[in-house]
Design a protein around this motif. Structure first.
Motif, PDB file in Angstrom:
ATOM      1  N   VAL A 163       0.879  -1.249   0.419  1.00 21.87           N
ATOM      2  CA  VAL A 163      -0.044   0.327  -0.269  1.00 21.87           C
ATOM      3  C   VAL A 163       1.397   1.558  -0.012  1.00 21.87           C
ATOM      4  CG1 VAL A 163      -1.735  -0.754   1.120  1.00 21.87           C
ATOM      5  CG2 VAL A 163      -0.115   0.047   2.994  1.00 21.87           C
ATOM      6  N   SER A 164       1.729   1.204   0.015  1.00 22.61           N
ATOM      7  CA  SER A 164       3.473   2.616   0.412  1.00 22.61           C
ATOM      8  C   SER A 164       3.332   2.708  -0.776  1.00 22.61           C
ATOM      9  CB  SER A 164       4.649   2.072   1.027  1.00 22.61           C
ATOM     10  OG  SER A 164       4.895   1.172   0.169  1.00 22.61           O
ATOM     11  N   TYR A 165       2.943   2.076  -2.393  1.00 18.22           N
ATOM     12  CA  TYR A 165       2.927   3.185  -3.574  1.00 18.22           C
ATOM     13  C   TYR A 165       1.643   3.129  -4.230  1.00 18.22           C
ATOM     14  CZ  TYR A 165       7.497   2.594  -3.000  1.00 18.22           C
ATOM     15  OH  TYR A 165       8.886   3.098  -2.728  1.00 18.22           O
ATOM     16  N   LYS A 180      -3.618   9.626  -3.144  1.00 14.04           N
ATOM     17  CA  LYS A 180      -2.418   8.027  -2.631  1.00 14.04           C
ATOM     18  C   LYS A 180      -2.926   7.620  -1.212  1.00 14.04           C
ATOM     19  CE  LYS A 180       1.629   9.542  -0.886  1.00 14.04           C
ATOM     20  NZ  LYS A 180       2.724  10.485  -0.926  1.00 14.04           N
ATOM     21  N   CYS A 181      -2.625   6.507  -1.320  1.00 12.14           N
ATOM     22  CA  CYS A 181      -3.750   5.370  -0.225  1.00 12.14           C
ATOM     23  C   CYS A 181      -2.637   5.654   1.623  1.00 12.14           C
ATOM     24  CB  CYS A 181      -2.746   4.299  -0.252  1.00 12.14           C
ATOM     25  SG  CYS A 181      -3.632   2.612   0.794  1.00 12.14           S
ATOM     26  N   ASN A 207     -11.393  -1.202   3.770  1.00 12.00           N
ATOM     27  CA  ASN A 207     -11.628   0.076   3.116  1.00 12.00           C
ATOM     28  C   ASN A 207     -10.198  -0.372   3.028  1.00 12.00           C
ATOM     29  OD1 ASN A 207     -13.845  -2.087   1.185  1.00 12.00           O
ATOM     30  ND2 ASN A 207     -15.198  -0.102   2.153  1.00 12.00           N
ATOM     31  N   ASN A 208      -9.350   0.171   1.859  1.00 15.77           N
ATOM     32  CA  ASN A 208      -8.409   1.987   2.459  1.00 15.77           C
ATOM     33  C   ASN A 208      -8.659   2.999   1.832  1.00 15.77           C
ATOM     34  OD1 ASN A 208      -6.377  -0.417   1.822  1.00 15.77           O
ATOM     35  ND2 ASN A 208      -6.130  -0.679  -0.681  1.00 15.77           N
ATOM     36  N   VAL A 245      -9.030  13.387   4.647  1.00 20.34           N
ATOM     37  CA  VAL A 245      -8.258  13.011   5.010  1.00 20.34           C
ATOM     38  C   VAL A 245      -7.090  13.548   3.782  1.00 20.34           C
ATOM     39  CG1 VAL A 245      -6.450  11.042   4.386  1.00 20.34           C
ATOM     40  CG2 VAL A 245      -8.765  10.529   5.028  1.00 20.34           C
ATOM     41  N   LEU A 246      -6.040  14.545   4.167  1.00 15.86           N
ATOM     42  CA  LEU A 246      -4.781  15.020   3.016  1.00 15.86           C
ATOM     43  C   LEU A 246      -3.126  14.180   3.530  1.00 15.86           C
ATOM     44  CD1 LEU A 246      -6.793  18.246   4.107  1.00 15.86           C
ATOM     45  CD2 LEU A 246      -7.012  17.068   1.772  1.00 15.86           C
ATOM     46  N   TYR A 247      -2.840  14.765   2.874  1.00 14.47           N
ATOM     47  CA  TYR A 247      -1.423  14.361   2.649  1.00 14.47           C
ATOM     48  C   TYR A 247      -0.638  16.013   3.034  1.00 14.47           C
ATOM     49  CZ  TYR A 247       3.162  11.845   2.655  1.00 14.47           C
ATOM     50  OH  TYR A 247       4.402  11.421   2.488  1.00 14.47           O
ATOM     51  N   VAL A 248      -0.014  15.559   3.623  1.00 14.78           N
ATOM     52  CA  VAL A 248       0.351  17.130   4.288  1.00 14.78           C
ATOM     53  C   VAL A 248       2.101  17.174   4.503  1.00 14.78           C
ATOM     54  CG1 VAL A 248       0.531  19.713   4.849  1.00 14.78           C
ATOM     55  CG2 VAL A 248      -1.591  18.571   3.961  1.00 14.78           C
TER      56      VAL A 248
END
Length: 95
Positions: A3-5, A48-49, A58-59, A77-80
């Motif tokens: 799941v990292s990619y 992104k997961c 579920n992812n 959900v955010l990637y910051v």
């Protein structure tokens, strides 16, 4: 699947979400019934997961909305700055 990619994006052919691995700006590699496929996707829909799963297994992906049932809070959900955060978008206690 590692799941990292892992990512999800919308297919150009029918606008449905697919889950797989990003291959450049416009393609996703995914696995179905013992075979790999690639699809042309809308680059603006890549998410992104997070590596986390919801209550149903579920992812959880970037830009998904999640709800804290105990507090009635809904967040995005955010990637910051290289970490996962949740931005509060609404609360049952606020107007």
């Amino acid at each position: 699947m590692d799941v990292s990619y892992l990512c999800k994006a919308k297919r150009m052919s029918d606008n449905l979400w697919i889950e797989g691995y990003r291959m450049g700006d416009h393609r996703v590699l995914y696995y179905v019934e013992n075979d790999y496929y690639t699809e042309h996707v809308d680059n603006s829909t890549f998410c992104k997961c997070s590596g986390m799963k919801d209550a149903h297994g579920n992812n959880i992906y970037e830009h998904d909305l999640i709800k804290d049932v105990a507090n009635g809070v809904i967040g995005e959900v955010l990637y910051v700055n290289l970490r996962w955060v949740v931005k509060i978008v609404s609360s049952e206690t606020s107007s």
